[in-house]
Design a protein around this motif. Sequence first.
Motif, mmCIF file in Angstrom:
data_model
loop_
_atom_site.group_PDB
_atom_site.id
_atom_site.type_symbol
_atom_site.label_atom_id
_atom_site.label_comp_id
_atom_site.label_asym_id
_atom_site.label_seq_id
_atom_site.Cartn_x
_atom_site.Cartn_y
_atom_site.Cartn_z
ATOM 1 N N LEU A 46 42.763 7.234 -12.305
ATOM 2 C CA LEU A 46 43.792 7.869 -11.475
ATOM 3 C C LEU A 46 43.562 7.664 -9.982
ATOM 4 O O LEU A 46 44.343 8.145 -9.166
ATOM 5 N N SER A 47 42.518 6.959 -9.632
ATOM 6 C CA SER A 47 42.242 6.696 -8.224
ATOM 7 C C SER A 47 43.431 5.962 -7.599
ATOM 8 O O SER A 47 43.915 4.980 -8.155
ATOM 9 N N PRO A 48 43.904 6.417 -6.446
ATOM 10 C CA PRO A 48 45.043 5.741 -5.812
ATOM 11 C C PRO A 48 44.683 4.357 -5.274
ATOM 12 O O PRO A 48 45.562 3.525 -5.067
ATOM 13 N N ARG A 49 43.410 4.115 -5.063
ATOM 14 C CA ARG A 49 42.948 2.807 -4.577
ATOM 15 C C ARG A 49 41.878 2.275 -5.518
ATOM 16 O O ARG A 49 40.925 2.973 -5.835
ATOM 17 N N ALA A 50 42.041 1.055 -5.933
ATOM 18 C CA ALA A 50 41.051 0.328 -6.738
ATOM 19 C C ALA A 50 40.576 1.108 -7.965
ATOM 20 O O ALA A 50 39.375 1.367 -8.105
ATOM 21 N N PRO A 51 41.490 1.478 -8.862
ATOM 22 C CA PRO A 51 41.049 2.216 -10.052
ATOM 23 C C PRO A 51 40.065 1.417 -10.906
ATOM 24 O O PRO A 51 39.158 2.002 -11.508
ATOM 25 N N GLY A 52 40.190 0.098 -10.941
ATOM 26 C CA GLY A 52 39.248 -0.729 -11.702
ATOM 27 C C GLY A 52 37.846 -0.645 -11.140
ATOM 28 O O GLY A 52 36.861 -0.593 -11.887
ATOM 29 N N ASP A 69 49.672 -3.898 -19.101
ATOM 30 C CA ASP A 69 48.370 -3.860 -18.441
ATOM 31 C C ASP A 69 48.351 -2.939 -17.220
ATOM 32 O O ASP A 69 48.086 -3.373 -16.091
ATOM 33 N N PRO A 70 48.619 -1.638 -17.431
ATOM 34 C CA PRO A 70 48.634 -0.702 -16.298
ATOM 35 C C PRO A 70 47.262 -0.608 -15.632
ATOM 36 O O PRO A 70 46.238 -0.576 -16.308
ATOM 37 N N GLY A 71 47.251 -0.570 -14.313
ATOM 38 C CA GLY A 71 46.001 -0.523 -13.554
ATOM 39 C C GLY A 71 45.164 0.696 -13.838
ATOM 40 O O GLY A 71 43.939 0.665 -13.683
ATOM 41 N N GLU A 72 45.795 1.783 -14.269
ATOM 42 C CA GLU A 72 45.038 3.002 -14.520
ATOM 43 C C GLU A 72 44.237 2.954 -15.825
ATOM 44 O O GLU A 72 43.392 3.803 -16.060
#
Length: 158
Positions: free
Chosen positions: A17-23, A72-75
Amino acid sequence: MAPWCILAFCRLGFAGLSPRAPGTCGTALACVLAPWLFLPLPLWGRVLLLALLFVLGSLAGTQAEQILGRSDPGEVVIDELVGVWLALLPFAQGESRTDWVLLLAAFLLFRLFDILKPWPVHAAERWLPGGWGIMLDDVVAGGMALLCLALLRWCGVV
């Protein structure tokens, strides 16, 4: 299973759930957890856990795509955990002179391959559908990071 439970698993709780760089957040969390949940296991236990997480992550990733309505959602960061833990697979806890150096090197190398996506990492995303593809490209990136870590170990760096 309830959608919130699937998403919590795929997001590693809060990391995705990080708004920046969740990966990157997912990879960092995986590295923090590794000394307690992964590295103390015997090699066969680490292999079994990775296989289980790959299957569960693939199934949950497919459902997360449907729930979120995106490919492929970033979250979804369970794939980062599997990838960086794969990079750490042959290294038992306490085996390295400096375990934190090994964890940092695994983090940096895995993120490098996961972000830049050199061949075959980028190609692996399309080898399998849905959550299987989500997981597979990070497995390939983790394998490449593992090879680099092994070389660094052989050279005496980590």
